[in-house]
Design a protein around this motif. Sequence first.
Motif, PDB file in Angstrom:
ATOM      1  N   GLU A  22       0.829  -1.206   0.000  1.00  0.00           N
ATOM      2  CA  GLU A  22       0.000   0.000   0.000  1.00  0.00           C
ATOM      3  C   GLU A  22       0.867   1.261   0.000  1.00  0.00           C
ATOM      4  OE1 GLU A  22      -2.312  -3.453   1.150  1.00  0.00           O
ATOM      5  OE2 GLU A  22      -0.424  -2.697   1.954  1.00  0.00           O
ATOM      6  N   THR A  23       1.939   1.276   0.771  1.00  0.00           N
ATOM      7  CA  THR A  23       2.788   2.465   0.774  1.00  0.00           C
ATOM      8  C   THR A  23       3.652   2.550  -0.486  1.00  0.00           C
ATOM      9  OG1 THR A  23       4.432   1.387   2.186  1.00  0.00           O
ATOM     10  CG2 THR A  23       2.793   2.771   3.282  1.00  0.00           C
ATOM     11  N   LEU A  24       3.931   1.412  -1.123  1.00  0.00           N
ATOM     12  CA  LEU A  24       4.621   1.464  -2.419  1.00  0.00           C
ATOM     13  C   LEU A  24       3.721   2.113  -3.474  1.00  0.00           C
ATOM     14  CD1 LEU A  24       6.471  -1.969  -2.505  1.00  0.00           C
ATOM     15  CD2 LEU A  24       7.464   0.297  -2.159  1.00  0.00           C
ATOM     16  N   PHE A  25       2.408   1.867  -3.395  1.00  0.00           N
ATOM     17  CA  PHE A  25       1.484   2.571  -4.291  1.00  0.00           C
ATOM     18  C   PHE A  25       1.528   4.080  -4.020  1.00  0.00           C
ATOM     19  CE2 PHE A  25      -0.811  -1.473  -5.203  1.00  0.00           C
ATOM     20  CZ  PHE A  25      -0.888  -1.349  -6.577  1.00  0.00           C
ATOM     21  N   LEU A  26       1.650   4.480  -2.761  1.00  0.00           N
ATOM     22  CA  LEU A  26       1.757   5.910  -2.435  1.00  0.00           C
ATOM     23  C   LEU A  26       3.023   6.523  -3.022  1.00  0.00           C
ATOM     24  CD1 LEU A  26       0.521   5.979   1.279  1.00  0.00           C
ATOM     25  CD2 LEU A  26      -0.724   6.690  -0.782  1.00  0.00           C
ATOM     26  N   VAL A  27       4.122   5.764  -3.017  1.00  0.00           N
ATOM     27  CA  VAL A  27       5.355   6.239  -3.654  1.00  0.00           C
ATOM     28  C   VAL A  27       5.095   6.476  -5.139  1.00  0.00           C
ATOM     29  CG1 VAL A  27       7.708   5.598  -4.327  1.00  0.00           C
ATOM     30  CG2 VAL A  27       6.924   5.157  -1.995  1.00  0.00           C
ATOM     31  N   ALA A  28       4.427   5.521  -5.786  1.00  0.00           N
ATOM     32  CA  ALA A  28       4.128   5.653  -7.219  1.00  0.00           C
ATOM     33  C   ALA A  28       3.216   6.851  -7.484  1.00  0.00           C
ATOM     34  CB  ALA A  28       3.492   4.369  -7.745  1.00  0.00           C
ATOM     35  N   GLU A  29       2.320   7.165  -6.551  1.00  0.00           N
ATOM     36  CA  GLU A  29       1.419   8.302  -6.715  1.00  0.00           C
ATOM     37  C   GLU A  29       2.154   9.638  -6.663  1.00  0.00           C
ATOM     38  OE1 GLU A  29      -1.824   7.993  -3.931  1.00  0.00           O
ATOM     39  OE2 GLU A  29      -2.420   6.051  -4.753  1.00  0.00           O
ATOM     40  N   GLY A  30       3.395   9.655  -6.187  1.00  0.00           N
ATOM     41  CA  GLY A  30       4.190  10.877  -6.162  1.00  0.00           C
ATOM     42  C   GLY A  30       4.642  11.329  -7.533  1.00  0.00           C
ATOM     43  N   ASP A  31       4.383  10.538  -8.567  1.00  0.00           N
ATOM     44  CA  ASP A  31       4.788  10.872  -9.933  1.00  0.00           C
ATOM     45  C   ASP A  31       4.234  12.232 -10.336  1.00  0.00           C
ATOM     46  OD1 ASP A  31       5.896  10.428 -12.513  1.00  0.00           O
ATOM     47  OD2 ASP A  31       3.947   9.773 -13.248  1.00  0.00           O
ATOM     48  N   GLY A  32       5.114  13.101 -10.810  1.00  0.00           N
ATOM     49  CA  GLY A  32       4.700  14.421 -11.279  1.00  0.00           C
ATOM     50  C   GLY A  32       4.714  15.494 -10.201  1.00  0.00           C
ATOM     51  N   THR A  33       5.056  15.132  -8.972  1.00  0.00           N
ATOM     52  CA  THR A  33       5.089  16.102  -7.878  1.00  0.00           C
ATOM     53  C   THR A  33       6.231  17.099  -8.073  1.00  0.00           C
ATOM     54  OG1 THR A  33       4.229  14.423  -6.367  1.00  0.00           O
ATOM     55  CG2 THR A  33       5.262  16.350  -5.370  1.00  0.00           C
ATOM     56  N   ILE A  34       5.926  18.351  -7.819  1.00  0.00           N
ATOM     57  CA  ILE A  34       6.936  19.413  -7.854  1.00  0.00           C
ATOM     58  C   ILE A  34       6.976  20.032  -6.464  1.00  0.00           C
ATOM     59  CG2 ILE A  34       7.613  21.623  -8.855  1.00  0.00           C
ATOM     60  CD1 ILE A  34       6.095  20.757 -11.402  1.00  0.00           C
ATOM     61  N   THR A  35       8.156  20.024  -5.857  1.00  0.00           N
ATOM     62  CA  THR A  35       8.318  20.512  -4.491  1.00  0.00           C
ATOM     63  C   THR A  35       9.366  21.622  -4.450  1.00  0.00           C
ATOM     64  OG1 THR A  35       7.888  18.266  -3.722  1.00  0.00           O
ATOM     65  CG2 THR A  35       8.825  19.801  -2.125  1.00  0.00           C
ATOM     66  N   PRO A  36       9.015  22.786  -3.885  1.00  0.00           N
ATOM     67  CA  PRO A  36      10.029  23.839  -3.743  1.00  0.00           C
ATOM     68  C   PRO A  36      11.160  23.379  -2.835  1.00  0.00           C
ATOM     69  CG  PRO A  36       7.827  24.691  -3.300  1.00  0.00           C
ATOM     70  CD  PRO A  36       7.708  23.205  -3.396  1.00  0.00           C
ATOM     71  N   VAL A  37      12.375  23.770  -3.176  1.00  0.00           N
ATOM     72  CA  VAL A  37      13.548  23.477  -2.366  1.00  0.00           C
ATOM     73  C   VAL A  37      14.028  24.810  -1.820  1.00  0.00           C
ATOM     74  CG1 VAL A  37      15.883  22.560  -2.344  1.00  0.00           C
ATOM     75  CG2 VAL A  37      14.145  21.501  -3.807  1.00  0.00           C
ATOM     76  N   CYS A  38      13.808  25.027  -0.538  1.00  0.00           N
ATOM     77  CA  CYS A  38      14.182  26.297   0.073  1.00  0.00           C
ATOM     78  C   CYS A  38      15.367  26.088   0.999  1.00  0.00           C
ATOM     79  CB  CYS A  38      13.002  26.876   0.844  1.00  0.00           C
ATOM     80  SG  CYS A  38      11.549  27.177  -0.198  1.00  0.00           S
ATOM     81  N   GLY A  39      16.267  27.028   0.975  1.00  0.00           N
ATOM     82  CA  GLY A  39      17.460  26.961   1.806  1.00  0.00           C
ATOM     83  C   GLY A  39      17.972  28.350   2.110  1.00  0.00           C
ATOM     84  N   VAL A  40      19.254  28.425   2.338  1.00  0.00           N
ATOM     85  CA  VAL A  40      19.893  29.684   2.701  1.00  0.00           C
ATOM     86  C   VAL A  40      19.647  30.752   1.631  1.00  0.00           C
ATOM     87  CG1 VAL A  40      22.108  30.773   3.228  1.00  0.00           C
ATOM     88  CG2 VAL A  40      21.636  28.467   4.014  1.00  0.00           C
ATOM     89  N   ARG A  41      19.621  30.363   0.383  1.00  0.00           N
ATOM     90  CA  ARG A  41      19.446  31.316  -0.727  1.00  0.00           C
ATOM     91  C   ARG A  41      17.990  31.460  -1.158  1.00  0.00           C
ATOM     92  NH1 ARG A  41      24.747  31.476  -4.220  1.00  0.00           N
ATOM     93  NH2 ARG A  41      26.191  30.622  -2.710  1.00  0.00           N
ATOM     94  N   GLY A  42      17.054  31.024  -0.340  1.00  0.00           N
ATOM     95  CA  GLY A  42      15.644  31.166  -0.674  1.00  0.00           C
ATOM     96  C   GLY A  42      15.105  29.939  -1.378  1.00  0.00           C
ATOM     97  N   CYS A  43      14.092  30.159  -2.218  1.00  0.00           N
ATOM     98  CA  CYS A  43      13.396  29.071  -2.902  1.00  0.00           C
ATOM     99  C   CYS A  43      13.631  29.138  -4.412  1.00  0.00           C
ATOM    100  CB  CYS A  43      11.910  29.132  -2.593  1.00  0.00           C
ATOM    101  SG  CYS A  43      11.522  29.002  -0.841  1.00  0.00           S
ATOM    102  N   ALA A  44      14.872  29.285  -4.825  1.00  0.00           N
ATOM    103  CA  ALA A  44      15.206  29.449  -6.238  1.00  0.00           C
ATOM    104  C   ALA A  44      15.121  28.140  -7.012  1.00  0.00           C
ATOM    105  CB  ALA A  44      16.608  30.040  -6.377  1.00  0.00           C
ATOM    106  N   CYS A  45      15.037  27.020  -6.304  1.00  0.00           N
ATOM    107  CA  CYS A  45      15.016  25.716  -6.976  1.00  0.00           C
ATOM    108  C   CYS A  45      13.765  24.932  -6.592  1.00  0.00           C
ATOM    109  CB  CYS A  45      16.242  24.891  -6.576  1.00  0.00           C
ATOM    110  SG  CYS A  45      17.813  25.708  -6.876  1.00  0.00           S
ATOM    111  N   GLU A  46      13.481  23.879  -7.356  1.00  0.00           N
ATOM    112  CA  GLU A  46      12.398  22.955  -7.043  1.00  0.00           C
ATOM    113  C   GLU A  46      12.797  21.558  -7.487  1.00  0.00           C
ATOM    114  OE1 GLU A  46       9.086  24.686  -9.081  1.00  0.00           O
ATOM    115  OE2 GLU A  46       9.750  23.994 -11.047  1.00  0.00           O
ATOM    116  N   THR A  47      12.230  20.566  -6.844  1.00  0.00           N
ATOM    117  CA  THR A  47      12.490  19.177  -7.192  1.00  0.00           C
ATOM    118  C   THR A  47      11.309  18.638  -7.977  1.00  0.00           C
ATOM    119  OG1 THR A  47      13.811  18.841  -5.204  1.00  0.00           O
ATOM    120  CG2 THR A  47      12.956  16.868  -6.277  1.00  0.00           C
ATOM    121  N   HIS A  48      11.594  18.054  -9.128  1.00  0.00           N
ATOM    122  CA  HIS A  48      10.581  17.395  -9.951  1.00  0.00           C
ATOM    123  C   HIS A  48      10.731  15.893  -9.741  1.00  0.00           C
ATOM    124  CE1 HIS A  48       9.366  20.772 -12.720  1.00  0.00           C
ATOM    125  NE2 HIS A  48      10.312  21.307 -11.974  1.00  0.00           N
TER     126      HIS A  48
END
Length: 164
Positions: free
Chosen positions: A76-102
């Motif tokens: 069931e949780t492996l299906f949840l991993v597969a459902e993450g397909d297409g997710t875009i997540t902001p990557v924020c750090g010391v320099r702000g949120c200039a990047c994102e993870t696809h």
Amino acid sequence: MIACVAIGAWIGAGEQERLNRQRERFNARALWEQRPFRDYRLVVEDGDCTYDVVVRRGQITGSYRDSCNLRARTIETLFLVAEGDGTITPVCGVRGCACETHLRVYARYDPTFGYPRFLIIEATLRPNWRHQDFWQSMLAGDGVALCRGANRRTISVLYVAAAP
């Protein structure tokens, strides 16, 4: 004009591919829900570790082996991993949120029971052009070099059977 049409076709093809993966996942999950057993034994290779567990009522209740330091997952949780397909997540750090993870997840499903037999998870760091921090970084001369990189992880289900 031709460039706009070509870009639109390229984006459309990518979206169609993602929708096809989503449809395949939906059909596989329906097949998994119809399996003839509820509780199961599961052996999975997750990157450089392996776990062999018993799942009862959707929860891991026993372990024969777990070299993954308690990272074991259920089907069931492996299906949840597969459902993450297409997710875009902001990557924020010391320099702000200039990047994102696809996140892109490729899966192959068991033809009999529908569980994910093989998952490839690709996380790619890209410029976050929708956020003001990206544009401030560009104007400051930092460029897009901050937003490069990728990693890839493979999860293989080696064995699934009704639990004893």
